[in-house]
Each structure stands twice: as structure tokens, then as C-alpha cells.
Design an enzyme around this catalytic site. Sequence first.
Site, mmCIF file in Angstrom:
data_model
loop_
_atom_site.group_PDB
_atom_site.id
_atom_site.type_symbol
_atom_site.label_atom_id
_atom_site.label_comp_id
_atom_site.label_asym_id
_atom_site.label_seq_id
_atom_site.Cartn_x
_atom_site.Cartn_y
_atom_site.Cartn_z
ATOM 1 N N ASP A 183 -8.183 50.908 -1.967
ATOM 2 C CA ASP A 183 -8.063 50.174 -0.703
ATOM 3 C C ASP A 183 -9.433 49.826 -0.129
ATOM 4 O O ASP A 183 -10.381 50.600 -0.279
ATOM 5 C CB ASP A 183 -7.275 51.031 0.303
ATOM 6 N N ASN A 208 2.443 43.221 -1.676
ATOM 7 C CA ASN A 208 1.284 42.328 -1.769
ATOM 8 C C ASN A 208 1.673 40.878 -2.059
ATOM 9 O O ASN A 208 0.865 39.961 -1.845
ATOM 10 C CB ASN A 208 0.310 42.808 -2.849
#
Length: 247
Positions: free
Chosen positions: A21, A69
Site C-alpha cells: 500500500d 480496485n
Amino acid sequence: MNLREQVDLDNLPKHIAVIMDGNGRWAKQRGGLRIFGHKSAITAVRETVEAAAELGVDYLTLYAFSTENWSRPAGEVTALMQLLVSSIRKETSTLNKNNIRLLTIGDTASLPSSCQKELREAMDITKNNTRMTLVLALSYSGRWDITQAVKKMALEVEQGNLTAGEIEESTIAQYLATAGMPDPELLIRTSGEQRISNFLLWQMAYTELYITDLLWPDFRKEHLYKAILAYQSRERRFGKTSEQLIK
């Protein structure tokens, strides 16, 4: 003594999972587009894979693209898919040379055909490698994984191959995308976010969590060593007391 020398090779997690991340924030801090952060993250992936293999970790699972996503801006998703294809193409020979097997988990049928083709070829080329297994979680989420496992079991029940009374925890594990793999013993998350983001929900029941504020493109081998040292400093009780572990 450097960090690597401090790692107890007899107490390594067999399976390490990573939530990579912070690519977008890393790029924004440098005045670049989000895809710049994704491209810059390739070095972090390469160093983490190398370090894990050198230490003797059996499985390394990287959360590369979640089912959520897909809701990102179309331009970013397209650029990510193109980057995935080019990265797999460039890195396959290195994985093979280092005796590393590539696997994927997730709804890979939803990926562009070019990605599916590169993944199939890379997995076929590396299928006999034994040093470490690198697992890419692509179009993956923990809820998707559990849902597809339940559907498979329901079909088995409908066909008379399975009864409700036969379903145990071990049965469910056999229908998950990670069937045959040990559950991750260590989860590393970069960027400081305090959540597991729908990743390996069933498998992480007793996983040790290591969260660092470092953004993923800055992650290097020494940071992996630091995470493993933190894991090795913990007492893993699995519901038992400390006294029970000593006996």
C-alpha cells in the site's frame, strides 16, 4: 550485527503475505501521477521476493490487485494491467533462474486476455521450481474467495459428492483459492493503514500483523528483515495461555 544476521532462520514464517500500500501517495508526494508510484514499486517487489527466497521463506503472497480496485479510474486500471503484463514478461526469467515458482489466486478470468496469457506462460515456465512459491493475488478479495468456496461446496452437495455433516474447517480450506498452501503466519502492510482490506479473511485467523508507515515503493530487504524480527519476538499462543505453551 546487521538485521539479516539477527533473523533466526529456524523460526521463519513459512508464509508471508504483503499488502503493498502507498504507491499513489508516494507518487503524489513527488508530484507524479499514481502510475508513477506503481512503476516505482517494482523495485520493492523485486527486493522483497529476493530477500524472502534468500532467507528460506516457503510462500510469499503479494496483494497486487483487489476486486475493489476495478472501481478505480479506468485510465489507472488500464495502466496497471499494462504494467502487470510487462513486469511478468521481464521478471519470469529471473524467477526461473532463482528457482521460484509463480502462482496466482483470484478471479483471474476477469483480467485482460493479455494478462491471462502472460500469467499462464510464466506459471508454466516456473511450475517445477522448488525454492519458494510467489503468489500474486490478482482480482482477489477474501469475501470473493469464501463465496466461490461456498458455491463449489454447494455444487458438490447437489451432486451428492458431499454432505453437510462432512463439512469442517479443513473441508472449507480445501475449496479456497489457497488450497494446499499453509496459512500466512505474518502479514506486512505498508503505508500505516490499520486494516486488512478484505485480504485472506479466512486464512488470517491467527496471522501476526506488522504495520509500517513506510510507503510501499520505499520498502527494501532490511524492512522485510525488521518485520520478521518483530514476528520472531512475539509469543504465538493460538488461544492457549503462556503457561500451556511452556509445558
